[in-house]
Scaffold this motif. Structure first.
Motif, PDB file in Angstrom:
ATOM      1  N   ARG A   1      15.542   6.895 -11.051  1.00 55.26           N
ATOM      2  CA  ARG A   1      16.813   7.344 -10.481  1.00 55.26           C
ATOM      3  C   ARG A   1      16.568   8.152  -9.195  1.00 55.26           C
ATOM      4  NH1 ARG A   1      21.391   7.101 -13.015  1.00 55.26           N
ATOM      5  NH2 ARG A   1      20.327   6.891 -15.032  1.00 55.26           N
ATOM      6  N   THR A   2      15.587   9.054  -9.238  1.00 58.93           N
ATOM      7  CA  THR A   2      15.263   9.865  -8.054  1.00 58.93           C
ATOM      8  C   THR A   2      14.771   8.975  -6.914  1.00 58.93           C
ATOM      9  OG1 THR A   2      14.699  11.762  -9.447  1.00 58.93           O
ATOM     10  CG2 THR A   2      13.844  11.763  -7.195  1.00 58.93           C
ATOM     11  N   TYR A   3      13.947   7.996  -7.254  1.00 54.27           N
ATOM     12  CA  TYR A   3      13.409   7.093  -6.233  1.00 54.27           C
ATOM     13  C   TYR A   3      14.557   6.355  -5.529  1.00 54.27           C
ATOM     14  CZ  TYR A   3      10.232   3.802  -3.982  1.00 54.27           C
ATOM     15  OH  TYR A   3       9.533   3.081  -3.039  1.00 54.27           O
ATOM     16  N   PHE A   4      15.483   5.827  -6.305  1.00 53.72           N
ATOM     17  CA  PHE A   4      16.609   5.069  -5.735  1.00 53.72           C
ATOM     18  C   PHE A   4      17.496   5.973  -4.882  1.00 53.72           C
ATOM     19  CE2 PHE A   4      20.637   2.462  -6.585  1.00 53.72           C
ATOM     20  CZ  PHE A   4      20.331   1.556  -5.583  1.00 53.72           C
ATOM     21  N   GLU A   5      17.707   7.194  -5.326  1.00 55.47           N
ATOM     22  CA  GLU A   5      18.517   8.122  -4.547  1.00 55.47           C
ATOM     23  C   GLU A   5      17.855   8.416  -3.196  1.00 55.47           C
ATOM     24  OE1 GLU A   5      21.585   9.217  -5.109  1.00 55.47           O
ATOM     25  OE2 GLU A   5      21.583   7.912  -6.884  1.00 55.47           O
ATOM     26  N   GLU A   6      16.529   8.540  -3.191  1.00 49.16           N
ATOM     27  CA  GLU A   6      15.805   8.766  -1.938  1.00 49.16           C
ATOM     28  C   GLU A   6      15.952   7.580  -0.993  1.00 49.16           C
ATOM     29  OE1 GLU A   6      13.398  11.268  -0.407  1.00 49.16           O
ATOM     30  OE2 GLU A   6      15.125  12.172  -1.412  1.00 49.16           O
ATOM     31  N   VAL A   7      15.850   6.370  -1.529  1.00 53.33           N
ATOM     32  CA  VAL A   7      16.021   5.168  -0.695  1.00 53.33           C
ATOM     33  C   VAL A   7      17.391   5.191  -0.025  1.00 53.33           C
ATOM     34  CG1 VAL A   7      16.252   2.645  -0.722  1.00 53.33           C
ATOM     35  CG2 VAL A   7      14.437   3.739  -2.059  1.00 53.33           C
TER      36      VAL A   7
ATOM     37  N   THR B   1      13.546  -1.091  -6.080  1.00 55.04           N
ATOM     38  CA  THR B   1      14.542  -1.518  -5.098  1.00 55.04           C
ATOM     39  C   THR B   1      14.681  -3.038  -5.024  1.00 55.04           C
ATOM     40  OG1 THR B   1      13.966   0.420  -3.782  1.00 55.04           O
ATOM     41  CG2 THR B   1      15.268  -1.295  -2.704  1.00 55.04           C
ATOM     42  N   ALA B   2      15.918  -3.512  -5.101  1.00 52.46           N
ATOM     43  CA  ALA B   2      16.247  -4.917  -4.838  1.00 52.46           C
ATOM     44  C   ALA B   2      17.451  -4.928  -3.906  1.00 52.46           C
ATOM     45  CB  ALA B   2      16.566  -5.662  -6.130  1.00 52.46           C
ATOM     46  N   PHE B   3      17.487  -5.887  -3.006  1.00 51.73           N
ATOM     47  CA  PHE B   3      18.617  -5.932  -2.066  1.00 51.73           C
ATOM     48  C   PHE B   3      18.880  -7.347  -1.583  1.00 51.73           C
ATOM     49  CE2 PHE B   3      14.972  -5.556   0.751  1.00 51.73           C
ATOM     50  CZ  PHE B   3      15.307  -6.331   1.856  1.00 51.73           C
ATOM     51  N   GLU B   4      20.091  -7.559  -1.122  1.00 56.47           N
ATOM     52  CA  GLU B   4      20.476  -8.815  -0.466  1.00 56.47           C
ATOM     53  C   GLU B   4      21.350  -8.487   0.731  1.00 56.47           C
ATOM     54  OE1 GLU B   4      22.320 -11.513  -3.211  1.00 56.47           O
ATOM     55  OE2 GLU B   4      20.415 -11.988  -4.214  1.00 56.47           O
ATOM     56  N   ILE B   5      21.300  -9.352   1.729  1.00 54.36           N
ATOM     57  CA  ILE B   5      22.193  -9.255   2.876  1.00 54.36           C
ATOM     58  C   ILE B   5      23.137 -10.443   2.820  1.00 54.36           C
ATOM     59  CG2 ILE B   5      22.373  -9.292   5.393  1.00 54.36           C
ATOM     60  CD1 ILE B   5      19.672  -7.874   5.484  1.00 54.36           C
TER      61      ILE B   5
ATOM     62  N   GLY C   1       0.773  -1.230   0.000  1.00 50.40           N
ATOM     63  CA  GLY C   1       0.000   0.000   0.000  1.00 50.40           C
ATOM     64  C   GLY C   1       0.802   1.276   0.000  1.00 50.40           C
ATOM     65  N   SER C   2       2.134   1.205   0.089  1.00 62.44           N
ATOM     66  CA  SER C   2       2.938   2.425   0.128  1.00 62.44           C
ATOM     67  C   SER C   2       4.035   2.382  -0.929  1.00 62.44           C
ATOM     68  CB  SER C   2       3.583   2.611   1.506  1.00 62.44           C
ATOM     69  OG  SER C   2       4.486   3.713   1.478  1.00 62.44           O
ATOM     70  N   ALA C   3       4.184   3.501  -1.655  1.00 59.44           N
ATOM     71  CA  ALA C   3       5.271   3.649  -2.625  1.00 59.44           C
ATOM     72  C   ALA C   3       6.297   4.657  -2.123  1.00 59.44           C
ATOM     73  CB  ALA C   3       4.719   4.086  -3.973  1.00 59.44           C
ATOM     74  N   ASP C   4       6.370   4.810  -0.819  1.00 59.37           N
ATOM     75  CA  ASP C   4       7.294   5.760  -0.192  1.00 59.37           C
ATOM     76  C   ASP C   4       8.688   5.134  -0.106  1.00 59.37           C
ATOM     77  OD1 ASP C   4       8.698   7.475   1.487  1.00 59.37           O
ATOM     78  OD2 ASP C   4       7.008   7.790   2.849  1.00 59.37           O
ATOM     79  N   PRO C   5       9.731   5.803  -0.630  1.00 59.46           N
ATOM     80  CA  PRO C   5      11.089   5.259  -0.506  1.00 59.46           C
ATOM     81  C   PRO C   5      11.488   4.984   0.941  1.00 59.46           C
ATOM     82  CG  PRO C   5      11.058   7.139  -2.001  1.00 59.46           C
ATOM     83  CD  PRO C   5       9.702   7.083  -1.371  1.00 59.46           C
ATOM     84  N   ALA C   6      10.871   5.690   1.890  1.00 51.50           N
ATOM     85  CA  ALA C   6      11.196   5.482   3.301  1.00 51.50           C
ATOM     86  C   ALA C   6      10.829   4.075   3.761  1.00 51.50           C
ATOM     87  CB  ALA C   6      10.474   6.515   4.179  1.00 51.50           C
ATOM     88  N   ILE C   7       9.763   3.492   3.187  1.00 52.94           N
ATOM     89  CA  ILE C   7       9.381   2.139   3.605  1.00 52.94           C
ATOM     90  C   ILE C   7      10.352   1.113   3.033  1.00 52.94           C
ATOM     91  CG2 ILE C   7       7.779   1.411   1.775  1.00 52.94           C
ATOM     92  CD1 ILE C   7       7.132   1.083   5.550  1.00 52.94           C
ATOM     93  N   ASP C   8      10.938   1.403   1.867  1.00 47.91           N
ATOM     94  CA  ASP C   8      11.985   0.534   1.332  1.00 47.91           C
ATOM     95  C   ASP C   8      13.153   0.474   2.310  1.00 47.91           C
ATOM     96  OD1 ASP C   8      10.284   1.429  -0.766  1.00 47.91           O
ATOM     97  OD2 ASP C   8      11.749   0.756  -2.250  1.00 47.91           O
ATOM     98  N   ALA C   9      13.547   1.654   2.816  1.00 52.63           N
ATOM     99  CA  ALA C   9      14.651   1.720   3.776  1.00 52.63           C
ATOM    100  C   ALA C   9      14.283   1.015   5.074  1.00 52.63           C
ATOM    101  CB  ALA C   9      15.021   3.178   4.041  1.00 52.63           C
ATOM    102  N   GLU C  10      13.012   1.160   5.501  1.00 57.74           N
ATOM    103  CA  GLU C  10      12.590   0.476   6.725  1.00 57.74           C
ATOM    104  C   GLU C  10      12.693  -1.041   6.580  1.00 57.74           C
ATOM    105  OE1 GLU C  10       8.952   1.555   9.070  1.00 57.74           O
ATOM    106  OE2 GLU C  10       8.322  -0.490   8.548  1.00 57.74           O
TER     107      GLU C  10
END
Length: 428
Positions: free
Chosen positions: A232-238, A265-269, A133-142
């Protein structure tokens, strides 16, 4: 003798205590991040994973456990958790809940038919979260911060966060065309899987384990060169949010996830612990805008990640981290004689109802052997109840750490033990 099926394993009591500890810590962490648990079936309609995970993925093409039920319906043991959670989200119209975004977590076994190896089995347990439900870059970071905390809260230190942007639909299409142009001259040099991927999903060629050393891989077009302004802007915000939380990260333009539904956003740990193994990935996730619509719901952005409990435990082992698992027993009751045994059974039940962890002998052992059992179970307190004590309505109570032994009436035994276990002076 019948053994467990290949690629599965029994979790014996000595290990299950570690699982319980890890699961409790992850459950507590979910509450701190304000995620709620969802539980979905072990099997779903096969179509769910074909549409949700993607026909071009190795999971759908090679690894699913699929069968027909007696009604002729094609069902599949779930190979991952996201598709099931999104299906439940759509089916139960959770997008209409007043509190948005919808933040969910799950535990559960998943099933994939792949070659078994250390930390990679055919039945494995995942913990995962999904935010819908959210497209906020902040939730990607969370979500990435949450994923890291899952490991840090258990003491792991050799961790590395790797991030990438797969871009929106326009960016992916442009990158896809560039990949096809780049790899087509080398098509016959690639493995059979990659030749097929080049036609259906060329991004997956970058994820190939067989062709990773091919020279064309090193010169493949980078997604960063094809991100439009929005992506690009979205990724920079993340990344800005990650930096605000003092979370270090690495960028890897070749990082792709194994499922078709990812975008942006895609990520691995990764674990950098010595001895962890050749496969260093601990967990991964990313954004999947479009998956809800694919499964029949309204346009809804989403993001999540999943980790394997098995691989988490291997990482703890690699870093020599011992979990503070409680192995001791509060009380062991040594009973001598038939009448004493009957009273001991009643006393044990009353203690358990009072919240005390207690056990007693069910093998008709002698007194010395019963004390040995109490030692093996690391009992803090031992009750000794014989015929003489029973006649006098008394019980002998021994504190195993100090060797102190006192007598109490049967009525006083439970309050005394509860106070002693709380750390108080029960005789005051």
């Amino acid at each position: 003798m019948i053994n467990v099926p290949r690629g599965t394993e029994d979790i014996l009591p000595s290990q299950s205590k570690k699982w319980q500890y890890v699961e409790k810590r992850l459950n507590d962490l979910s509450k701190r991040f304000n995620y709620e648990e969802i539980r979905t079936p072990l099997f779903e309609s096969t179509e769910l994973f074909q549409r949700g995970v993607g026909d071009t993925t190795d999971i759908v093409q090679k690894e699913m456990y699929t069968f027909e039920d007696r009604g002729g319906r094609s069902l599949t043991l779930r190979p991952e958790g996201t598709a099931s959670v999104v299906r439940a989200y759509v089916q139960h119209k959770m997008f209409g809940l007043p509190q948005q975004p919808t933040k969910l977590f799950y535990f559960g076994p998943m099933f994939r038919y792949e070659r078994p190896q250390k930390g990679r089995t055919r039945q494995f347990v995942q913990f995962g979260i999904e935010v819908l439900g959210s497209a906020d870059p902040a939730i990607d970071a969370e979500v990435m911060a949450f994923a890291l905390e899952c490991y840090k809260t258990l003491g792991l230190k050799s961790l590395r966060l790797v991030v990438n942007s797969l871009g929106d639909a326009e960016s992916r299409t442009n990158h896809r065309n560039a990949l096809v142009d780049h790899f087509s001259p080398h098509k016959n040099e690639l493995c059979g899987d990659c030749q097929n991927r080049l036609e259906k999903n060329p991004l997956r060629v970058l994820d190939c384990k067989k062709d990773r050393e091919h020279p064309a891989m090193k010169t493949a077009p980078s997604i960063f060169d094809y991100l439009n302004d929005y992506s690009r802007t979205y990724f920079e915000e993340v990344k800005t949010y990650l930096e605000k939380m003092d979370i270090p990260y690495e960028e890897d333009p070749n990082l792709v996830r194994g499922l078709d539904y990812y975008n942006h956003t895609a990520f691995e740990i990764m674990s950098d612990a010595e001895g962890f193994g050749a496969i260093t990935t601990l967990s991964g996730g990313g954004r999947y805008n479009g998956l809800v619509q694919e499964l029949g719901g309204p346009e809804t952005p989403g993001i999540g990640f999943a980790l394997s409990i098995e691989r988490l435990l291997l990482a703890l082992e690699a870093e020599n981290i011992l979990l503070p698992v409680e192995d001791s027993l509060d009380v062991y009751i040594v009973a001598l004689g038939t009448e004493a045994k009957r009273e001991a059974v009643k006393l044990a039940f009353d203690l358990r109802k009072s919240g005390v962890k207690v056990d007693l002998d069910y093998m008709d052992k002698k007194m010395k052997a019963q004390f040995k059992t109490a030692d093996r179970l690391q009992a803090k307190i031992v009750f000794v109840l014989g015929e003489d004590e029973l006649k006098n309505n008394q019980i002998s109570i021994k504190h195993m750490e100090t060797g102190t032994q006192i007598e109490k009436s049967l009525e006083e035994a439970i309050p005394y033990v509860k106070e002693s276990l709380r750390g108080g002076n029960a005789d005051e």
